[in-house]
Scaffold this active site. Structure first.
Site, short mmCIF file in Angstrom:
data_model
loop_
_atom_site.label_atom_id
_atom_site.label_comp_id
_atom_site.label_asym_id
_atom_site.label_seq_id
_atom_site.Cartn_x
_atom_site.Cartn_y
_atom_site.Cartn_z
N ARG A 1 -60.30 37.14 -23.16
CA ARG A 1 -60.15 36.78 -21.75
C ARG A 1 -59.06 37.59 -21.05
NH1 ARG A 1 -56.27 33.27 -20.30
NH2 ARG A 1 -57.57 32.29 -18.71
N PRO B 1 -53.33 29.14 -42.92
CA PRO B 1 -52.32 28.15 -42.52
C PRO B 1 -50.88 28.64 -42.73
CG PRO B 1 -54.03 27.12 -43.86
CD PRO B 1 -54.25 28.60 -43.93
N GLU C 1 -59.86 27.23 -51.65
CA GLU C 1 -58.44 26.93 -51.78
C GLU C 1 -57.54 27.99 -51.14
OE1 GLU C 1 -55.00 24.89 -52.77
OE2 GLU C 1 -57.09 24.25 -52.81
N ASP D 1 -51.30 32.18 -16.17
CA ASP D 1 -51.58 31.13 -17.14
C ASP D 1 -50.29 30.54 -17.69
OD1 ASP D 1 -54.32 31.23 -17.04
OD2 ASP D 1 -54.50 32.68 -18.67
#
Length: 249
Positions: free
Chosen positions: A154, A89, A116, A169
């Site tokens: 991809r 994160p 954690e 895209d």
């Protein structure tokens, strides 16, 4: 390309790696996808990979030894050094430009954590990249790794049926993608824009560029801050802004 994923839950990747675009890319030999359970590299009889944090606090922390040992086992036979990506994160927010950058590598290793957090020495002395897929916390790094891997694979040559698909895209050009339509020409009371039926390729291309600008201005105006607009695009953008500022009758 070769991709190795260090995870405590290899079975989570079975369906993802064998289905749809990733499965076809694997079958074609374009990408080699492997999972490694780093618990197999634990250096104690109980095969523990986590421990309590020094200094106290809640949760458990992934130990450095099994992660280092697993990565070293994957890299020691190789001449080239892979990119080692920590899913975390705290990492750089993943974006299309990063997918394009990683798609140029021959070997990627993803580390999926649980608990954690990681022993800081993993972050400082092993990984080359830290990535996050958004400002929220999941139970582990497996789902984010799947997202990144799908986005990267991809882009490899031969993976998509139409090689221009990835080029146009959203985010690849710096703008959101223009609207798409297919048959039937009219569905209920909604008709395909006449310009797309005209066969005039230059006008269609101009319409698509204008629509991409419109969509970006409406949904993600922040993307326009660093987008290198041409003189024509600047004029279109000003016209769109004036149009959007007009009060509805």
């Amino acid at each position: 390309m070769r991709i190795d994923v260090l995870t405590l839950f290899p079975a989570m990747f079975d369906g993802v790696f064998s289905s749809s675009i990733l499965g076809k890319a694997r079958e074609k030999g374009i990408v080699e996808l492997n999972t490694v359970n780093f618990r197999d590299y634990a250096n104690n009889k109980h095969n523990t990979v986590d421990d309590y944090p020094y200094g106290g606090g809640g949760g458990m922390v992934l130990k450095a030894e099994p992660i280092f040992a697993a990565v070293e086992a994957l890299t020691e036979p190789l001449a080239s050094k892979p990119r080692i990506v920590l899913m975390c994160p705290q990492g750089e927010t993943f974006a299309q430009r990063k997918a394009e950058e990683l798609s140029g590598e021959e070997h990627l290793i993803f580390i999926c954590g649980h608990y954690e957090g990681y022993d800081e020495r993993i972050r400082e002395h092993l990984v080359t990249d830290e990535l996050s897929i958004g400002d929220y916390v999941l139970t582990g790094g497996e789902l984010p790794a799947m997202v990144v891997i799908d986005s990267v694979v991809r882009l490899l040559p031969g993976v998509l049926g139409n090689e221009t698909s990835a080029v146009t895209d959203s985010f690849s050009t710096g703008l959101l993608e223009y609207p798409h339509y297919t048959r039937p020409e009219q569905f209920r009371d909604w008709k395909v824009p006449d310009i797309l039926l005209s066969g005039h390729h230059a006008n269609i291309e101009k319409w698509r560029k204008q629509q991409a600008l419109r969509r970006t201005l409406e949904k993600r105006p922040d993307l326009l801050e660093n987008y290198p607009l041409t003189k024509e695009e600047k004029r279109w953008l000003e016209e769109l802004r004036r149009e959007m500022e007009q009060p509805e009758l």
